[in-house]
Design an enzyme around this catalytic site. Structure first.
Site, PDB file in Angstrom:
ATOM      1  N   TRP A   1      37.012 -41.874   0.997  1.00 28.17           N
ATOM      2  CA  TRP A   1      37.781 -41.448   2.233  1.00 28.17           C
ATOM      3  C   TRP A   1      37.644 -39.946   2.431  1.00 28.17           C
ATOM      4  O   TRP A   1      38.236 -39.534   2.637  1.00 28.17           O
ATOM      5  CB  TRP A   1      39.594 -41.915   1.101  1.00 28.17           C
ATOM      6  CG  TRP A   1      39.594 -43.567   1.727  1.00 28.17           C
ATOM      7  CD1 TRP A   1      38.816 -44.238   1.700  1.00 28.17           C
ATOM      8  CD2 TRP A   1      38.894 -44.059   3.134  1.00 28.17           C
ATOM      9  NE1 TRP A   1      39.273 -45.736   1.402  1.00 28.17           N
ATOM     10  CE2 TRP A   1      39.438 -45.177   3.240  1.00 28.17           C
ATOM     11  CE3 TRP A   1      39.701 -43.656   4.478  1.00 28.17           C
ATOM     12  CZ2 TRP A   1      39.712 -46.421   4.074  1.00 28.17           C
ATOM     13  CZ3 TRP A   1      39.999 -44.115   5.350  1.00 28.17           C
ATOM     14  CH2 TRP A   1      40.464 -45.631   4.795  1.00 28.17           C
TER      15      TRP A   1
ATOM     16  N   ASP B   1      34.421 -51.965   5.335  1.00 27.15           N
ATOM     17  CA  ASP B   1      35.235 -52.997   4.597  1.00 27.15           C
ATOM     18  C   ASP B   1      36.288 -51.475   3.617  1.00 27.15           C
ATOM     19  O   ASP B   1      36.131 -49.946   3.793  1.00 27.15           O
ATOM     20  CB  ASP B   1      34.275 -52.732   3.161  1.00 27.15           C
ATOM     21  CG  ASP B   1      34.753 -52.957   2.119  1.00 27.15           C
ATOM     22  OD1 ASP B   1      35.987 -52.761   1.545  1.00 27.15           O
ATOM     23  OD2 ASP B   1      33.272 -53.553   1.259  1.00 27.15           O
ATOM     24  N   VAL B   2      37.413 -51.518   4.052  1.00 24.58           N
ATOM     25  CA  VAL B   2      37.954 -50.352   3.851  1.00 24.58           C
ATOM     26  C   VAL B   2      39.046 -51.042   2.669  1.00 24.58           C
ATOM     27  O   VAL B   2      40.139 -51.945   2.884  1.00 24.58           O
ATOM     28  CB  VAL B   2      38.995 -50.095   5.197  1.00 24.58           C
ATOM     29  CG1 VAL B   2      38.534 -49.556   5.892  1.00 24.58           C
ATOM     30  CG2 VAL B   2      40.049 -51.619   5.794  1.00 24.58           C
ATOM     31  N   GLU B   3      38.977 -50.309   1.803  1.00 22.50           N
ATOM     32  CA  GLU B   3      40.282 -50.401   0.497  1.00 22.50           C
ATOM     33  C   GLU B   3      39.757 -48.876  -0.535  1.00 22.50           C
ATOM     34  O   GLU B   3      39.185 -48.348   0.368  1.00 22.50           O
ATOM     35  CB  GLU B   3      39.513 -51.572  -0.553  1.00 22.50           C
ATOM     36  CG  GLU B   3      38.006 -51.613  -0.988  1.00 22.50           C
ATOM     37  CD  GLU B   3      37.116 -52.382  -1.201  1.00 22.50           C
ATOM     38  OE1 GLU B   3      37.787 -52.459  -2.636  1.00 22.50           O
ATOM     39  OE2 GLU B   3      36.204 -53.072  -1.022  1.00 22.50           O
ATOM     40  N   TRP B   4      40.744 -48.793  -0.964  1.00 18.95           N
ATOM     41  CA  TRP B   4      40.801 -47.182  -1.769  1.00 18.95           C
ATOM     42  C   TRP B   4      39.896 -47.410  -3.242  1.00 18.95           C
ATOM     43  O   TRP B   4      39.925 -48.228  -3.432  1.00 18.95           O
ATOM     44  CB  TRP B   4      41.600 -47.006  -2.942  1.00 18.95           C
ATOM     45  CG  TRP B   4      43.425 -46.966  -1.854  1.00 18.95           C
ATOM     46  CD1 TRP B   4      44.395 -48.045  -1.808  1.00 18.95           C
ATOM     47  CD2 TRP B   4      43.746 -45.448  -0.438  1.00 18.95           C
ATOM     48  NE1 TRP B   4      45.247 -47.220  -0.911  1.00 18.95           N
ATOM     49  CE2 TRP B   4      45.080 -46.528  -0.271  1.00 18.95           C
ATOM     50  CE3 TRP B   4      42.394 -45.561  -0.089  1.00 18.95           C
ATOM     51  CZ2 TRP B   4      45.606 -46.015   0.938  1.00 18.95           C
ATOM     52  CZ3 TRP B   4      43.119 -44.053   0.735  1.00 18.95           C
ATOM     53  CH2 TRP B   4      44.750 -45.001   1.458  1.00 18.95           C
TER      54      TRP B   4
END
Length: 301
Positions: free
Chosen positions: A131, A158-161
């Protein structure tokens, strides 16, 4: 004569007693075996892939073991993969880590990419979003390092924090995250010719993705409950149901996943690169590869 008849009666009575004892023992043994089978975990009794297992099975995801299409996701952390053994174990697909951010390539990506293809395991590449890097730079990095193979599965975003990241643990505002995702999805599709899959977890979905990007297939993580119990109004195409799977061809833990549908729907997905439930709508806009008439006729099974 009478003595002989009494002896015969005793002999018959003794035989009948023995028969009843044997029958009673058999019945008790059958009951015991039945009770023992009930004590076995669901994943052991209902798995369609008996050579695969889970180091820490969870009863909440037992349904996943009964589904017909299973696969894995792989990165350098699995070490050397025996792709032939993986395929022989019933693995129908693999998602392979390719890139992260704008300057990192998984150091086993090419080895796994071509190893899977040689073994005949359908595979797709995934990009892990960072990010703190502009979206267009990340898309360019993916494009530079991932071959545009027309036989590959759709790519995965792949989207995660990145909460465990040393350099970028922060969260970005929702609108900024959505804009970055939109940019990368469009550029990944332009590079591969296939509509990307969105991978996410429970927290990121709730904070960012609820109600968004509904035209895209979702691959969701839920390792302790069925997806509908953790994701609000989210239809899924792939389900990651454990991170402690065990599969021939991989040493140690590996993520295991399942596809939502039947074997025929899986064939349609591989051929069209679209979720069969969306095929007619998206194909009308040129977003799917063509299906043969036989498969199209059974698309609503």
């Amino acid at each position: 004569m009478k003595t002989r008849r009494r002896s015969s009666r005793r002999s018959k009575s003794s035989g009948l007693t023995t028969f009843l004892r044997v029958a009673r023992f058999g019945a008790l043994a059958t009951i015991a075996l039945g009770l023992a089978s009930c004590a076995v975990t669901p994943s052991m009794t209902s798995s369609r892939y008996p050579t695969k297992s889970d180091a820490r099975p969870h009863h909440g995801v037992a349904k996943a073991h009964r589904m017909p299409i299973h696969g894995v996701d792989i990165s350098k952390w699995q070490g050397k993969v025996d792709w032939a053994a993986l395929r022989q174990a019933g693995t129908k697909f693999a998602f392979i880590k390719a890139t992260e951010g704008g300057d990192h390539v998984d150091n086993r990506f090419m080895e796994n990419w071509y190893g899977a293809k040689q073994a005949g395991v359908p595979r797709g590449a995934y990009h892990f979003v960072y990010w703190c890097r502009p979206a267009h730079e990340q898309a360019a990095w993916f494009r530079k390092n991932v071959p545009a193979d027309p036989e590959a599965l759709p790519p995965v975003l792949d989207v995660e924090w990145n909460g465990q990241s040393v350099n970028c643990p922060k969260k970005v505002p929702r609108e900024q995250a959505l804009a970055m995702i939109d940019t990368m999805l469009r550029e990944m599709e332009a590079h591969t010719g296939k509509r990307p899959i969105i991978y996410t977890d429970i927290t990121f979905h709730k904070e960012i993705l609820e109600g968004e990007f509904n035209d895209y297939p979702y691959w969701i993580r839920s390792t302790a409950a069925e997806p509908h119990e953790r994701y609000s109004n989210r239809r899924w195409t792939f389900w990651q149901f454990t991170t402690t799977g065990r599969v021939p061809g991989v040493t140690g833990d590996v993520d295991r996943n399942t596809f939502y549908g039947t074997e025929n729907q899986w064939r349609m997905f591989v051929q069209s690169a679209c979720d069969p439930r969306d095929y007619r709508r998206l194909a009308a806009h040129g977003r799917c590869q063509p299906l043969d008439p036989i498969q199209t006729a059974s698309i609503d099974e």
